[in-house]
Write an enzyme that holds these catalytic residues in place. Structure first.
Site, PDB file in Angstrom:
ATOM      1  N   GLY A  53       0.857  -1.190   0.000  1.00  0.00           N
ATOM      2  CA  GLY A  53       0.000   0.000   0.000  1.00  0.00           C
ATOM      3  C   GLY A  53       0.881   1.224   0.000  1.00  0.00           C
ATOM      4  O   GLY A  53       2.080   1.130   0.295  1.00  0.00           O
ATOM      5  N   CYS A  80       5.352  -6.165   1.462  1.00  0.00           N
ATOM      6  CA  CYS A  80       5.716  -4.743   1.549  1.00  0.00           C
ATOM      7  C   CYS A  80       5.015  -4.087   2.754  1.00  0.00           C
ATOM      8  O   CYS A  80       5.281  -4.468   3.884  1.00  0.00           O
ATOM      9  CB  CYS A  80       5.411  -4.054   0.225  1.00  0.00           C
ATOM     10  SG  CYS A  80       6.265  -2.485   0.074  1.00  0.00           S
ATOM     11  N   TYR A  81       4.072  -3.169   2.522  1.00  0.00           N
ATOM     12  CA  TYR A  81       3.370  -2.521   3.648  1.00  0.00           C
ATOM     13  C   TYR A  81       2.745  -3.571   4.571  1.00  0.00           C
ATOM     14  O   TYR A  81       2.811  -3.455   5.796  1.00  0.00           O
ATOM     15  CB  TYR A  81       2.278  -1.596   3.094  1.00  0.00           C
ATOM     16  CG  TYR A  81       1.503  -0.857   4.156  1.00  0.00           C
ATOM     17  CD1 TYR A  81       2.030   0.267   4.766  1.00  0.00           C
ATOM     18  CD2 TYR A  81       0.234  -1.290   4.535  1.00  0.00           C
ATOM     19  CE1 TYR A  81       1.311   0.951   5.740  1.00  0.00           C
ATOM     20  CE2 TYR A  81      -0.492  -0.607   5.506  1.00  0.00           C
ATOM     21  CZ  TYR A  81       0.062   0.510   6.115  1.00  0.00           C
ATOM     22  OH  TYR A  81      -0.653   1.183   7.073  1.00  0.00           O
ATOM     23  N   HIS A 167       8.045  -7.357  -4.021  1.00  0.00           N
ATOM     24  CA  HIS A 167       6.750  -7.747  -4.590  1.00  0.00           C
ATOM     25  C   HIS A 167       6.881  -9.037  -5.416  1.00  0.00           C
ATOM     26  O   HIS A 167       7.315  -8.980  -6.569  1.00  0.00           O
ATOM     27  CB  HIS A 167       6.202  -6.620  -5.469  1.00  0.00           C
ATOM     28  CG  HIS A 167       5.757  -5.452  -4.672  1.00  0.00           C
ATOM     29  ND1 HIS A 167       4.477  -5.324  -4.191  1.00  0.00           N
ATOM     30  CD2 HIS A 167       6.438  -4.369  -4.224  1.00  0.00           C
ATOM     31  CE1 HIS A 167       4.376  -4.207  -3.499  1.00  0.00           C
ATOM     32  NE2 HIS A 167       5.554  -3.613  -3.493  1.00  0.00           N
ATOM     33  N   GLU A 169       4.495 -10.724  -6.695  1.00  0.00           N
ATOM     34  CA  GLU A 169       3.419 -10.825  -7.688  1.00  0.00           C
ATOM     35  C   GLU A 169       3.774 -10.182  -9.017  1.00  0.00           C
ATOM     36  O   GLU A 169       3.095 -10.389 -10.023  1.00  0.00           O
ATOM     37  CB  GLU A 169       2.134 -10.196  -7.119  1.00  0.00           C
ATOM     38  CG  GLU A 169       2.131  -8.685  -6.934  1.00  0.00           C
ATOM     39  CD  GLU A 169       2.779  -8.201  -5.630  1.00  0.00           C
ATOM     40  OE1 GLU A 169       3.592  -8.943  -5.055  1.00  0.00           O
ATOM     41  OE2 GLU A 169       2.487  -7.067  -5.209  1.00  0.00           O
ATOM     42  N   SER A 221     -20.035  -5.247 -27.664  1.00  0.00           N
ATOM     43  CA  SER A 221     -19.226  -4.462 -28.603  1.00  0.00           C
ATOM     44  C   SER A 221     -18.611  -5.347 -29.671  1.00  0.00           C
ATOM     45  O   SER A 221     -17.995  -4.847 -30.604  1.00  0.00           O
ATOM     46  CB  SER A 221     -18.100  -3.775 -27.832  1.00  0.00           C
ATOM     47  OG  SER A 221     -17.189  -4.764 -27.375  1.00  0.00           O
ATOM     48  N   GLY A 222     -18.746  -6.668 -29.492  1.00  0.00           N
ATOM     49  CA  GLY A 222     -18.118  -7.583 -30.448  1.00  0.00           C
ATOM     50  C   GLY A 222     -16.728  -7.998 -29.988  1.00  0.00           C
ATOM     51  O   GLY A 222     -16.102  -8.880 -30.572  1.00  0.00           O
ATOM     52  N   GLY A 223     -16.220  -7.365 -28.930  1.00  0.00           N
ATOM     53  CA  GLY A 223     -14.908  -7.736 -28.396  1.00  0.00           C
ATOM     54  C   GLY A 223     -15.025  -8.942 -27.477  1.00  0.00           C
ATOM     55  O   GLY A 223     -16.138  -9.384 -27.159  1.00  0.00           O
ATOM     56  N   VAL A 224     -13.869  -9.420 -27.035  1.00  0.00           N
ATOM     57  CA  VAL A 224     -13.868 -10.643 -26.236  1.00  0.00           C
ATOM     58  C   VAL A 224     -14.600 -10.455 -24.902  1.00  0.00           C
ATOM     59  O   VAL A 224     -15.374 -11.323 -24.483  1.00  0.00           O
ATOM     60  CB  VAL A 224     -12.440 -11.214 -26.055  1.00  0.00           C
ATOM     61  CG1 VAL A 224     -11.485 -10.178 -25.525  1.00  0.00           C
ATOM     62  CG2 VAL A 224     -12.430 -12.411 -25.146  1.00  0.00           C
ATOM     63  N   ASP A 225     -14.392  -9.310 -24.238  1.00  0.00           N
ATOM     64  CA  ASP A 225     -14.958  -9.154 -22.891  1.00  0.00           C
ATOM     65  C   ASP A 225     -16.488  -9.198 -22.917  1.00  0.00           C
ATOM     66  O   ASP A 225     -17.112  -9.951 -22.165  1.00  0.00           O
ATOM     67  CB  ASP A 225     -14.516  -7.828 -22.260  1.00  0.00           C
ATOM     68  CG  ASP A 225     -13.003  -7.684 -22.227  1.00  0.00           C
ATOM     69  OD1 ASP A 225     -12.321  -8.713 -22.324  1.00  0.00           O
ATOM     70  OD2 ASP A 225     -12.514  -6.544 -22.122  1.00  0.00           O
ATOM     71  N   SER A 227     -18.390 -10.293 -25.265  1.00  0.00           N
ATOM     72  CA  SER A 227     -18.902 -11.555 -25.813  1.00  0.00           C
ATOM     73  C   SER A 227     -18.889 -12.650 -24.746  1.00  0.00           C
ATOM     74  O   SER A 227     -19.825 -13.445 -24.634  1.00  0.00           O
ATOM     75  CB  SER A 227     -18.056 -12.009 -27.003  1.00  0.00           C
ATOM     76  OG  SER A 227     -18.054 -11.005 -27.980  1.00  0.00           O
ATOM     77  N   LYS A 372      -7.504  -9.815 -18.810  1.00  0.00           N
ATOM     78  CA  LYS A 372      -7.858 -10.196 -20.183  1.00  0.00           C
ATOM     79  C   LYS A 372      -7.564 -11.664 -20.496  1.00  0.00           C
ATOM     80  O   LYS A 372      -8.386 -12.367 -21.074  1.00  0.00           O
ATOM     81  CB  LYS A 372      -7.080  -9.280 -21.123  1.00  0.00           C
ATOM     82  CG  LYS A 372      -7.418  -9.397 -22.558  1.00  0.00           C
ATOM     83  CD  LYS A 372      -8.773  -8.814 -22.855  1.00  0.00           C
ATOM     84  CE  LYS A 372      -8.799  -7.666 -23.735  1.00  0.00           C
ATOM     85  NZ  LYS A 372     -10.010  -6.882 -23.685  1.00  0.00           N
TER      86      LYS A 372
END
Ligand code: XMP
Length: 516
Positions: A53, A80-81, A167, A169, A221-225, A227, A372
């Protein structure tokens, strides 16, 4: 199913931690640090991870954690924090190191620690801190060090309390994934009993429960998300879902017709709305990127509200994913779920930051916590076709944020043509899978050129190609000069209005992928 509770202290990378945990087939949820007790109660976690953080532990108003969490007997990893809080709560002392340690840092590990099993020492870790733990609490041992930080990792193995100053990650930390995996499997006893398929089941169940016997409109929108969101919702509520494709006149060449062709004949309620005029009228004369995004968001919602009214729908579903949320300064407030703490606004993604305060519809965003590539995995698991699942992303505000500054129909047409040539050349060269996003940007800059015997004074066009894993960071694609040359030559010859072309060679950060 075993769970890991991630307590968020407002770190930039909190959701990357969640995503890594999922990669190791372990279920996790993020709760804001203030809701630790609720998280423990609900999840009955086999381990807890405290995120980083921006605060300093002794700062007034810095987020704190109920000290009892450290005495529950549940294994804890503080990052970290989160690690500094652990040290402080257990009787150690945190101090400003005077000098910040930032970036890739050589680190020596004590490799017989359960955390560092099979981790090469020394190795590189990603550091980003000013404070560090000066005195360890009684019973704790230092298990990693750097030149500037004697306690780069420390542990009390008997109490299963572990902390990292760096970190793990972030991909810049060598073996960072392995360190997290060691915590999950060696310390918490995780067995890897969760899979992405479980996410689908849970999301379908949650959506069905939330929507009840109501109707829902979804912005497709026709995009992957969007759809993938549509496929999930169709499973949850069947024909009570209506997918609405708002053609705002800001799509790429032929894209509107392609989307209609792809969705019209499926077993779906699909509506295409021609809204070019209303979008371009509202955008007339607007140059500021955030204003464009807000206007487009508002106009989208206005269209959805109108359609929802006709259908009698009370819910609006969107394919919002996590990077949209975090870069729009998102937090736990909108859309339900446990988003964590608030981050800084980079861009208002139209489907997050553009929503009015008083939306007349209830939002449903089943992909809100995913990245994504995770959405793509779900798309495949749901049986969507590869050309749809692997489609390069296209932002909701469309070409409005790729015509820099003022938008006109003429500029949009120039950009559509130039973009189609560039994308065609990338595909012809067989690079479309290696470059994760590629497009043209029309700048407001005009420059002098010569064509035949004539002087020209036309637009400067930029080409952009990026390689990226999660679209949160990106490198520019090293497109061979021959391909850039072919695209450049074709564009200046075939597209009227462009006489100069540049290739964008910046990474994200410090740039972003889109120009606006
Ligand atoms: P930036 O420009 O922020 O983009 O580096 C990261 C990724 O997000 C896409 N993008 C958007 N997607 N609505 C979306 O659905 C938006 O408003 C939006 N703005 C950017 C961008 O194309 C890239 O893939």
């Amino acid at each position: 199913m075993q769970s890991i509770l991630i307590l968020d202290f407002g770190g930039q990378y909190s959701h990357l931690i969640a995503r890594r945990v999922r990669e190791f087939s372990v279920y996790c949820e993020i709760f804001p640090c203030q809701k630790a007790a609720e998280g423990v109660d609900r999840l009955k976690p086999v381990g807890i991870i405290l995120t980083g953080g921006p605060a300093s532990v002794y700062e007034k108003g810095a987020p704190v954690l109920d000290k009892n969490v450290f005495t529950l007997g549940i294994p804890i990893l503080g990052i970290c924090y989160g690690g500094q809080l652990m040290a402080e709560a257990c009787g150690g002392k945190v101090a400003s190191a005077g000098k910040s340690e930032y970036g890739k840092t050589e680190t020596e590990f004590v490799t017989d620690s359960a955390l560092f099993q099979d981790v090469q020492s020394p190795g590189v870790t990603w550091m980003s801190h000013t404070d560090s733990v000066a005195n360890l609490p009684a019973g704790f041992l230092s298990v990693a060090r750097t030149v500037n930080c004697a306690n780069a990792a420390f542990e009390n193995a008997a109490k299963k309390l572990y902390a990292l100053q760096f970190h793990p990650e972030v991909t810049h930390t060598q073996n960072g994934g392995l360190i997290l995996k060691n915590f999950l499997y060696n310390v918490c006893g995780c067995t890897g009993d969760w899979a992405m398929g479980d996410y689908i089941e849970q999301a379908v169940r949650d959506c069905a429960e939330r929507i009840g016997d109501g109707k829902v409109v979804l912005g497709l929108s026709g995009g992957v998300d969007s759809s993938v969101a549509a496929a999930l919702l169709a499973r949850a509520v069947g024909k009570r879902l209506t997918c609405i494709f708002v053609d705002h006149g800001l799509m790429r060449k032929n894209e509107g017709d392609e989307i209609e062709a792809a969705f019209k004949n499926r077993d779906l309620n699909f509506i295409r709305i021609d809204a070019e005029k209303r979008f371009l009228t509202r955008l007339d004369g607007v140059t500021d990127p955030e204003s464009k995004r807000k206007i487009i968001g508002e106009e989208f919602v206005a269209v959805f509200e109108e359609e929802a009214k006709k259908i009698g729908a009370k819910f609006l579903a969107q394919g919002t994913i996590y990077p949209d949320v975090i870069e729009s300064g998102g937090g736990a407030k909108k859309g339900g779920g446990h988003g964590g703490n608030k981050a800084d606004t980079i861009k208002s993604h139209h489907n997050v930051g553009g929503l009015p305060e008083r939306l007349g519809l209830t939002l449903v965003e089943p992909l809100r916590l995913l990245f994504k590539d995770e959405v793509r995995k779900i798309g495949f698991l749901l049986g969507l076709p590869e050309e749809l699942v692997m489609r390069q992303p296209f932002p909701g505000p469309g070409l409005a944020i790729r015509v820099v500054g003022e938008i006109t129909r003429e500029k949009l047409d120039i950009l559509r043509e130039a973009d189609a040539v560039f994308c065609g050349e990338i595909k012809r060269a067989g690079l479309d899978r290696d470059i994760h996003q590629y497009f043209a940007v029309l700048t407001p800059v005009k420059s002098v050129g010569v064509m035949g015997d004539h002087r020209t004074y036309d637009y400067l066009l930029a080409l952009r190609g990026v390689v990226t894993g999660d679209f949160m960071t990106a490198d520019f694609a090293r497109i061979p000069y021959d391909i850039l040359a072919a695209a450049s030559s074709r564009i200046v010859n075939e597209v009227r209005g462009v006489n100069r072309i540049v290739y964008d060679i910046t990474t994200k950060p410090p740039s972003t992928i889109e120009w606006e």
